[in-house]
Scaffold this motif. Structure first.
Motif, PDB file in Angstrom:
ATOM      1  N   GLU A 176      46.975  30.817 -43.256  1.00 59.00           N
ATOM      2  CA  GLU A 176      46.235  30.416 -44.459  1.00 59.00           C
ATOM      3  C   GLU A 176      45.683  29.002 -44.292  1.00 59.00           C
ATOM      4  O   GLU A 176      44.546  28.715 -44.695  1.00 59.00           O
ATOM      5  CB  GLU A 176      47.145  30.487 -45.684  1.00 59.00           C
ATOM      6  CG  GLU A 176      46.525  29.992 -46.987  1.00 59.00           C
ATOM      7  CD  GLU A 176      45.393  30.864 -47.513  1.00 59.00           C
ATOM      8  OE1 GLU A 176      44.748  30.457 -48.483  1.00 59.00           O
ATOM      9  OE2 GLU A 176      45.158  31.947 -46.936  1.00 59.00           O
ATOM     10  N   ILE A 177      46.489  28.117 -43.693  1.00 61.89           N
ATOM     11  CA  ILE A 177      46.021  26.759 -43.407  1.00 61.89           C
ATOM     12  C   ILE A 177      44.796  26.807 -42.499  1.00 61.89           C
ATOM     13  O   ILE A 177      43.786  26.146 -42.764  1.00 61.89           O
ATOM     14  CB  ILE A 177      47.137  25.925 -42.738  1.00 61.89           C
ATOM     15  CG1 ILE A 177      48.272  25.653 -43.721  1.00 61.89           C
ATOM     16  CG2 ILE A 177      46.557  24.595 -42.223  1.00 61.89           C
ATOM     17  CD1 ILE A 177      49.457  24.957 -43.094  1.00 61.89           C
ATOM     18  N   ASP A 178      44.878  27.576 -41.454  1.00 60.15           N
ATOM     19  CA  ASP A 178      43.778  27.660 -40.496  1.00 60.15           C
ATOM     20  C   ASP A 178      42.507  28.191 -41.161  1.00 60.15           C
ATOM     21  O   ASP A 178      41.410  27.669 -40.937  1.00 60.15           O
ATOM     22  CB  ASP A 178      44.173  28.563 -39.335  1.00 60.15           C
ATOM     23  CG  ASP A 178      43.160  28.517 -38.206  1.00 60.15           C
ATOM     24  OD1 ASP A 178      43.030  27.458 -37.551  1.00 60.15           O
ATOM     25  OD2 ASP A 178      42.466  29.534 -37.987  1.00 60.15           O
ATOM     26  N   ARG A 179      42.665  29.210 -42.001  1.00 60.77           N
ATOM     27  CA  ARG A 179      41.499  29.778 -42.690  1.00 60.77           C
ATOM     28  C   ARG A 179      40.838  28.749 -43.591  1.00 60.77           C
ATOM     29  O   ARG A 179      39.620  28.563 -43.563  1.00 60.77           O
ATOM     30  CB  ARG A 179      41.923  31.001 -43.504  1.00 60.77           C
ATOM     31  CG  ARG A 179      40.758  31.703 -44.219  1.00 60.77           C
ATOM     32  CD  ARG A 179      41.252  32.803 -45.131  1.00 60.77           C
ATOM     33  NE  ARG A 179      42.029  32.293 -46.254  1.00 60.77           N
ATOM     34  CZ  ARG A 179      41.487  31.769 -47.354  1.00 60.77           C
ATOM     35  NH1 ARG A 179      40.163  31.674 -47.472  1.00 60.77           N
ATOM     36  NH2 ARG A 179      42.254  31.344 -48.342  1.00 60.77           N
ATOM     37  N   ARG A 180      41.651  28.051 -44.399  1.00 63.13           N
ATOM     38  CA  ARG A 180      41.097  27.074 -45.345  1.00 63.13           C
ATOM     39  C   ARG A 180      40.424  25.906 -44.617  1.00 63.13           C
ATOM     40  O   ARG A 180      39.349  25.453 -45.007  1.00 63.13           O
ATOM     41  CB  ARG A 180      42.202  26.544 -46.260  1.00 63.13           C
ATOM     42  CG  ARG A 180      42.712  27.541 -47.270  1.00 63.13           C
ATOM     43  CD  ARG A 180      43.447  26.771 -48.361  1.00 63.13           C
ATOM     44  NE  ARG A 180      44.375  27.601 -49.108  1.00 63.13           N
ATOM     45  CZ  ARG A 180      45.161  27.134 -50.082  1.00 63.13           C
ATOM     46  NH1 ARG A 180      45.143  25.840 -50.382  1.00 63.13           N
ATOM     47  NH2 ARG A 180      45.974  27.939 -50.735  1.00 63.13           N
ATOM     48  N   VAL A 181      41.082  25.397 -43.584  1.00 57.94           N
ATOM     49  CA  VAL A 181      40.532  24.257 -42.856  1.00 57.94           C
ATOM     50  C   VAL A 181      39.196  24.617 -42.223  1.00 57.94           C
ATOM     51  O   VAL A 181      38.225  23.866 -42.315  1.00 57.94           O
ATOM     52  CB  VAL A 181      41.524  23.757 -41.782  1.00 57.94           C
ATOM     53  CG1 VAL A 181      40.838  22.754 -40.853  1.00 57.94           C
ATOM     54  CG2 VAL A 181      42.732  23.112 -42.437  1.00 57.94           C
ATOM     55  N   GLU A 185      30.093  20.838 -42.550  1.00 56.59           N
ATOM     56  CA  GLU A 185      29.484  20.636 -41.224  1.00 56.59           C
ATOM     57  C   GLU A 185      30.370  19.752 -40.339  1.00 56.59           C
ATOM     58  O   GLU A 185      29.914  18.821 -39.687  1.00 56.59           O
ATOM     59  CB  GLU A 185      28.078  20.038 -41.360  1.00 56.59           C
ATOM     60  CG  GLU A 185      27.123  20.936 -42.126  1.00 56.59           C
ATOM     61  CD  GLU A 185      25.719  20.358 -42.235  1.00 56.59           C
ATOM     62  OE1 GLU A 185      25.484  19.245 -41.740  1.00 56.59           O
ATOM     63  OE2 GLU A 185      24.860  21.036 -42.832  1.00 56.59           O
ATOM     64  N   LEU A 186      31.652  20.092 -40.328  1.00 58.68           N
ATOM     65  CA  LEU A 186      32.631  19.357 -39.525  1.00 58.68           C
ATOM     66  C   LEU A 186      33.241  20.218 -38.421  1.00 58.68           C
ATOM     67  O   LEU A 186      34.117  19.749 -37.681  1.00 58.68           O
ATOM     68  CB  LEU A 186      33.766  18.836 -40.422  1.00 58.68           C
ATOM     69  CG  LEU A 186      33.423  17.762 -41.449  1.00 58.68           C
ATOM     70  CD1 LEU A 186      34.607  17.533 -42.382  1.00 58.68           C
ATOM     71  CD2 LEU A 186      33.018  16.464 -40.773  1.00 58.68           C
ATOM     72  N   GLU A 240      37.124  27.129 -42.988  1.00 62.64           N
ATOM     73  CA  GLU A 240      36.102  27.409 -44.007  1.00 62.64           C
ATOM     74  C   GLU A 240      35.550  26.114 -44.593  1.00 62.64           C
ATOM     75  O   GLU A 240      34.334  25.969 -44.783  1.00 62.64           O
ATOM     76  CB  GLU A 240      36.696  28.273 -45.120  1.00 62.64           C
ATOM     77  CG  GLU A 240      36.879  29.729 -44.756  1.00 62.64           C
ATOM     78  CD  GLU A 240      37.429  30.541 -45.918  1.00 62.64           C
ATOM     79  OE1 GLU A 240      37.727  29.931 -46.979  1.00 62.64           O
ATOM     80  OE2 GLU A 240      37.557  31.773 -45.773  1.00 62.64           O
ATOM     81  N   THR A 241      36.443  25.173 -44.878  1.00 58.86           N
ATOM     82  CA  THR A 241      36.018  23.887 -45.444  1.00 58.86           C
ATOM     83  C   THR A 241      35.206  23.087 -44.431  1.00 58.86           C
ATOM     84  O   THR A 241      34.200  22.457 -44.780  1.00 58.86           O
ATOM     85  CB  THR A 241      37.242  23.079 -45.906  1.00 58.86           C
ATOM     86  OG1 THR A 241      37.971  23.833 -46.870  1.00 58.86           O
ATOM     87  CG2 THR A 241      36.817  21.751 -46.522  1.00 58.86           C
TER      88      THR A 241
END
Length: 348
Positions: A110-115, A123-124, A117-118
Motif C-alpha cells: 500500500e505504501i508503494d502504491r501511494r508513493v 512529476e517526481l 501514484e503521488t
C-alpha cells in the motif's frame, strides 16, 4: 474530507501576551482558506493551533463538528507542509515520502502504491532514488507536498511553503498547489504574508491584523470592498492611495472636488483606477499632481506623484510619457472611490 470550524479562538502566552484574539472562521469541506497578514499578526500561531502544535487558551477548534482541542497532532488526521521542507537529508525521495506511512504501520504494498501514484501526480517519478541535496528548491517543495499527500489526510496545512523560492518558481508552484488542491479535494489552510499569493490561491481569504480577523471572504470582494484602511493598504500592489480629509479639504488645504459621505475622514482610490488623461470624469475625483518618480515595469508603468499633500501612485499602461517634474491632473470615477472614517473603517 472535513470542515474546520474555529470559534472565538484565543492564544495567550505566559506573561499575558495575547497572540490570537478571539478568531472565528468556518472553512467548508474541500475549500482552500488562506490566512494572510504581516509578520506577528498571529496567522502562524493560528495554524499551529489547528495542527495541535500549540494549545488553545480559549475557544474551540472542530473538525467535522468534533472538537479537537485536547487531541494531539497525530490523531487529528492532518498533514503539514513547512517553509523549510523538513526533509530527511539522508533519505531518498521515496523514503521521505513513505516515512510517515511506515510509522503508522501501513502495509508495504500500500505504501508503494501511494508513493508511486503521488510521485506521478507531482512529476517526481524520475527522482525517487535521489536525495534532497540533489534536488532543486521547487523539487524539494514538491517532495514535501508528496509526503503530505500520501497520508491522505482530512486537512492540509501549509506554513508559508513558497517563501524560500525565487519569484518565478513561486509563480509556478502557486499554480501547481491550486490545481493539486482542487484535484484532491482536501480542505486546506494556507498561511502567507504575500498578498499576491493569497489572492491567487484562496477560495476564502482571511486578512489578519494584530491577532484579529480584519476581513474575511472572497478575495476579489475583499479587494474591491476593503473593510478598513488596513485591508485597503495590505491587499493590492501597489497599495491603495489613502488621502486624509477634514471639512472638505485635504491636508495641503486644497478643496475636495466632490462631497464626502457623512463621517468620512479618509478618501481612497487604487492606482489602477486613476487616470491622467485631460478628460476628467463627469462625476468623480480630480487632483492636481506633480510627477516625482517614474517606475517602468514592462507592460505598465507607475507614476509617483505629489498630490493633496500626500504621495500617490498612478498605474498607466505601457511606457510612461510623463517626465519627473511634470504637472498633470489625476482623476478617478466616483464608483471607484473608497471612504473610511477616523478609525479606518469603511463608510462608503
Amino acid at each position: 474530507m472535513a470542515t474546520v470550524d474555529l470559534k472565538d479562538v484565543r492564544k495567550v502566552y505566559p506573561g499575558g501576551v495575547e497572540a490570537v484574539k478571539g478568531v472565528s472562521i468556518a472553512i467548508p469541506d474541500k475549500a482552500l482558506c488562506v490566512l494572510v497578514g504581516p509578520s506577528g499578526c498571529g496567522k502562524s500561531t493560528l495554524l499551529r493551533m489547528i495542527a495541535g502544535l500549540e494549545t488553545i487558551s480559549d475557544g474551540t477548534c472542530a473538525f467535522d463538528g468534533k472538537v479537537v482541542n485536547t487531541i494531539g497532532p497525530t490523531e487529528r488526521d492532518i498533514a503539514m507542509v513547512f517553509q523549510n521542507y523538513a526533509l530527511y537529508p539522508h533519505m531518498k525521495v521515496y523514503d521521505n515520502m513513505a516515512y510517515g506511512l511506515r510509522n503508522r504501520g501501513t502495509p508495504k504494498d500500500e505504501i508503494d502504491r501511494r508513493v508511486r501514484e503521488t510521485a506521478k501526480i507531482l512529476e517526481l517519478s524520475h527522482l525517487l532514488d535521489r536525495r534532497p541535496r540533489e534536488l532543486s528548491g521547487g523539487q524539494r517543495q514538491r517532495v514535501a507536498m508528496g509526503r503530505a499527500i500520501v497520508r491522505q489526510p482530512k486537512v492540509f496545512l501549509f506554513d508559508e511553503p513558497l517563501s524560500n523560492l525565487d519569484a518565478k518558481l513561486r509563480g509556478q508552484m502557486r499554480v501547481e498547489i491550486k490545481n493539486l488542491q482542487r484535484a484532491l479535494g482536501v480542505t486546506s489552510v494556507y498561511v502567507t504574508h504575500d498578498q499576491l499569493e493569497a489572492m491567487t490561491l484562496a477560495d476564502i481569504l482571511v486578512v489578519m491584523n494584530a491577532g484579529k480577523v480584519e476581513q474575511m471572504g472572497n478575495p476579489l470582494d475583499i479587494y474591491e470592498q476593503p473593510a478598513s484602511t488596513f485591508v485597503a493598504s495590505f491587499i493590492g500592489a501597489p497599495p491603495m492611495n489613502l488621502l486624509p480629509i477634514t471639512n472638505g479639504k485635504f491636508t495641503d488645504g486644497s478643496a475636495l472636488s466632490i462631497t464626502a459621505p457623512a463621517g468620512a475622514t479618509i478618501l481612497g482610490f487604487r492606482p489602477e483606477d486613476a487616470d491622467v488623461t485631460e478628460s476628467a470624469p463627469k462625476q468623480g475625483l480630480t487632483l492636481p499632481a506633480k510627477v516625482e518618480g517614474v517606475e517602468p515595469v514592462g507592460a505598465e508603468s507607475f507614476l509617483y506623484c505629489a498630490a493633496a499633500g500626500q504621495r500617490i501612485v498612478v498605474r498607466v499602461s505601457g511606457r510612461a510619457l510623463h517626465e519627473i517634474g511634470a504637472k498633470l491632473t489625476v482623476s478617478a470615477p466616483l464608483e471607484k472611490l473608497h471612504w473610511f472614517d477616523k478609525d479606518g473603517k469603511r463608510v462608503g
